[in-house]
Design a protein around this motif. Structure first.
Motif, PDB file in Angstrom:
ATOM      1  N   CYS A 317     -40.514 -12.535  62.332  1.00 32.36           N
ATOM      2  CA  CYS A 317     -39.807 -13.351  61.329  1.00 32.36           C
ATOM      3  C   CYS A 317     -38.351 -13.528  61.757  1.00 32.36           C
ATOM      4  O   CYS A 317     -37.711 -12.597  62.228  1.00 32.36           O
ATOM      5  CB  CYS A 317     -39.879 -12.655  59.974  1.00 32.36           C
ATOM      6  SG  CYS A 317     -38.849 -13.408  58.724  1.00 32.36           S
ATOM      7  N   ARG A 318     -37.809 -14.744  61.555  1.00 31.13           N
ATOM      8  CA  ARG A 318     -36.435 -15.023  61.975  1.00 31.13           C
ATOM      9  C   ARG A 318     -35.503 -15.165  60.770  1.00 31.13           C
ATOM     10  O   ARG A 318     -34.454 -15.799  60.878  1.00 31.13           O
ATOM     11  CB  ARG A 318     -36.409 -16.308  62.820  1.00 31.13           C
ATOM     12  CG  ARG A 318     -37.433 -16.321  63.960  1.00 31.13           C
ATOM     13  CD  ARG A 318     -37.020 -15.427  65.121  1.00 31.13           C
ATOM     14  NE  ARG A 318     -35.947 -16.017  65.881  1.00 31.13           N
ATOM     15  CZ  ARG A 318     -36.111 -16.885  66.883  1.00 31.13           C
ATOM     16  NH1 ARG A 318     -37.322 -17.249  67.226  1.00 31.13           N
ATOM     17  NH2 ARG A 318     -35.088 -17.358  67.551  1.00 31.13           N
ATOM     18  N   CYS A 319     -35.902 -14.585  59.634  1.00 34.32           N
ATOM     19  CA  CYS A 319     -35.056 -14.700  58.425  1.00 34.32           C
ATOM     20  C   CYS A 319     -33.626 -14.217  58.669  1.00 34.32           C
ATOM     21  O   CYS A 319     -32.678 -14.773  58.118  1.00 34.32           O
ATOM     22  CB  CYS A 319     -35.658 -13.910  57.271  1.00 34.32           C
ATOM     23  SG  CYS A 319     -37.030 -14.737  56.454  1.00 34.32           S
ATOM     24  N   CYS A 332     -37.685 -21.803  63.447  1.00 31.55           N
ATOM     25  CA  CYS A 332     -38.462 -20.559  63.566  1.00 31.55           C
ATOM     26  C   CYS A 332     -39.862 -20.926  64.080  1.00 31.55           C
ATOM     27  O   CYS A 332     -40.504 -21.828  63.526  1.00 31.55           O
ATOM     28  CB  CYS A 332     -38.557 -19.863  62.206  1.00 31.55           C
ATOM     29  SG  CYS A 332     -39.759 -18.507  62.211  1.00 31.55           S
ATOM     30  N   CYS A 339     -46.434 -19.330  58.882  1.00 30.85           N
ATOM     31  CA  CYS A 339     -45.658 -19.003  57.670  1.00 30.85           C
ATOM     32  C   CYS A 339     -45.566 -20.203  56.725  1.00 30.85           C
ATOM     33  O   CYS A 339     -45.096 -21.279  57.118  1.00 30.85           O
ATOM     34  CB  CYS A 339     -44.251 -18.555  58.086  1.00 30.85           C
ATOM     35  SG  CYS A 339     -43.253 -17.994  56.698  1.00 30.85           S
ATOM     36  N   CYS A 356     -36.166 -21.252  53.816  1.00 32.35           N
ATOM     37  CA  CYS A 356     -37.422 -21.714  54.423  1.00 32.35           C
ATOM     38  C   CYS A 356     -38.314 -22.369  53.377  1.00 32.35           C
ATOM     39  O   CYS A 356     -38.942 -23.396  53.647  1.00 32.35           O
ATOM     40  CB  CYS A 356     -38.145 -20.541  55.091  1.00 32.35           C
ATOM     41  SG  CYS A 356     -37.197 -19.830  56.444  1.00 32.35           S
TER      42      CYS A 356
HETATM   43 FE1  SF4 Z   1     -39.235 -15.885  58.298  1.00 35.75          FE
HETATM   44 FE2  SF4 Z   1     -38.704 -18.427  57.612  1.00 35.75          FE
HETATM   45 FE3  SF4 Z   1     -39.790 -17.924  59.978  1.00 35.75          FE
HETATM   46 FE4  SF4 Z   1     -41.195 -17.651  57.780  1.00 35.75          FE
HETATM   47  S1  SF4 Z   1     -40.359 -19.552  58.575  1.00 35.75           S
HETATM   48  S2  SF4 Z   1     -41.127 -16.229  59.476  1.00 35.75           S
HETATM   49  S3  SF4 Z   1     -39.683 -16.877  56.339  1.00 35.75           S
HETATM   50  S4  SF4 Z   1     -37.761 -17.286  59.263  1.00 35.75           S
END
Ligand code: SF4
Length: 363
Positions: A317-319, A332, A339, A356
């Motif tokens: 995850c790139r949150c 992401c 996701c 997101c």
């Molecule tokens: Fe995380 Fe957003 Fe990527 Fe989903 S889309 S994994 S919530 S960064």
């Protein structure tokens, strides 16, 4: 300069856009950041990005309280939900936020037999505690300065009623130290801030004057209508064009310069500043609220000897980067693939204020 009702008057939009375009001829490319999840949703829902000139970029910062709560803190809550006799109560957003393992969230724990209830306010949780004296009711106090006064009032109420089966897990966060940390980070590249109207209603517009005073960055406290946002964007770009950064309050119909004294007094009575861990930003001094020693019987951290452990991020995850505004949700690799709101990997896809989720729904 414009009509009093510009914030809901569509006919002012061309005029605002014309002025924005004119000033960006002077500024060149501009990157502005909102630091409020409600702004994030309002911007996406209104389609403002699509009508702004190409050289104006709007970025989402650490404005969603659920999103900035690290995964190990969620894991700690999930463990607590399994303790016999404990009932977890929370605003709905947090129930679907996964811990460090995909799909492991409070809703899943409830399906597995854990006691979890969604509530609209901490007072609802207090009522449950009163009606069920045999149950240890824990309220998850998540949010920024906006929700802190209500949580403080609830702790005071629990203390006055001597309700000893009620406690608050205080995950509340303070905005200023987080913004300072973001500005002082190596990859910071933002020219101005749309400041959160709800937070400013509590702490006052003056709570953001550190932006021009300490960093020479313009800030505008903004409302939430599309017209509010466009006008605030115009004010930011106008200040950049003139090279005079200031803190302006566009949301004067709700926000006073010095905030809400009654709310601030409640917060001061119950909480003290404390270090807090943020997803994407790490541990920041004084960026959270701790419950004062006087109210320790209602502090879930002390009552249940809680301490987070384990991974702070969800694998893949790139949150963390989305929250810092260095990555757009669509960048992401998991976005709209692995996701989605039905199958969220990270909190930014779960929360009704997450960048997101906003991008998935509207952009
Ligand atoms: Fe995380 Fe957003 Fe990527 Fe989903 S889309 S994994 S919530 S960064």
């Amino acid at each position: 300069m414009l009509y009093n009702s510009y914030f809901k008057n569509p006919k002012d939009v061309p005029l605002l856009l014309e002025k924005i375009e004119k000033y960006t001829e002077q500024t060149g490319p501009v990157r502005l950041m909102e630091i409020c999840g409600t702004h994030t949703m309002a911007i996406a829902r209104s389609g403002i990005r699509s009508i702004l000139p190409d050289n104006v970029q709007l970025l989402s910062g650490p404005g969603c309280p659920v999103c900035v709560t690290p995964a190990n803190m969620i894991d700690m809550i999930l463990d607590l939900s399994q303790r016999p006799g404990v009932l977890i109560t929370s605003y709905g957003d947090l129930l679907r936020v996964p811990g460090s393992a995909q799909g492991d969230c409070l809703l899943a724990r409830r399906a597995g037999g854990g006691k979890v209830e969604s509530v609209y306010s901490p007072m609802d949780a207090l009522k449950i505690a009163e009606e069920h004296p045999e149950t240890e009711v824990v309220f998850l106090g998540v949010g920024f300065e906006t929700t802190a006064p209500g949580t403080a009032a609830c702790i005071l109420e629990a203390a006055s009623r001597k309700l000893n089966n009620f406690s608050v897990l205080c995950l509340l966060k303070r905005t200023e130290p987080a913004i300072r940390s973001l500005i002082e980070s190596d990859d910071f590249a933002v020219n101005g801030f749309l400041c959160p109207g709800h937070v400013a209603a509590i702490i006052g517009a003056d709570g953001f004057s550190f932006l021009p005073d300490d960093y020479r960055l313009p800030g505008v406290v903004s409302g939430f209508e599309p017209g509010d946002l466009l006008y605030s964007i115009l004010e930011l770009i106008e200040m950049l064009a003139h090279g005079i950064p200031e803190l302006k309050n566009e949301y004067t119909r709700l926000v006073r310069q010095s905030g809400n004294p009654a709310a601030l007094a409640l917060m001061e009575q119950v909480f003290c500043p404390a270090p807090s861990d943020w997803r994407g930003l790490g541990l920041i001094e004084d960026s959270g609220y701790a419950i004062r020693e006087q109210y320790a019987p209602w502090d879930a951290v002390k009552k249940f000897s809680l301490a987070p452990a384990g991974e702070k991020e969800i694998p893949g995850c790139r949150c963390a980067q989305v929250i810092r505004g260095v990555l757009r949700p669509a960048e992401c690799p998991l976005f709209k693939k692995l996701c989605s709101p039905d199958n969220p990997v990270g909190p930014c896809m779960v929360s009704g204020e997450g960048a997101c989720a906003a991008a998935y729904q509207y952009e």
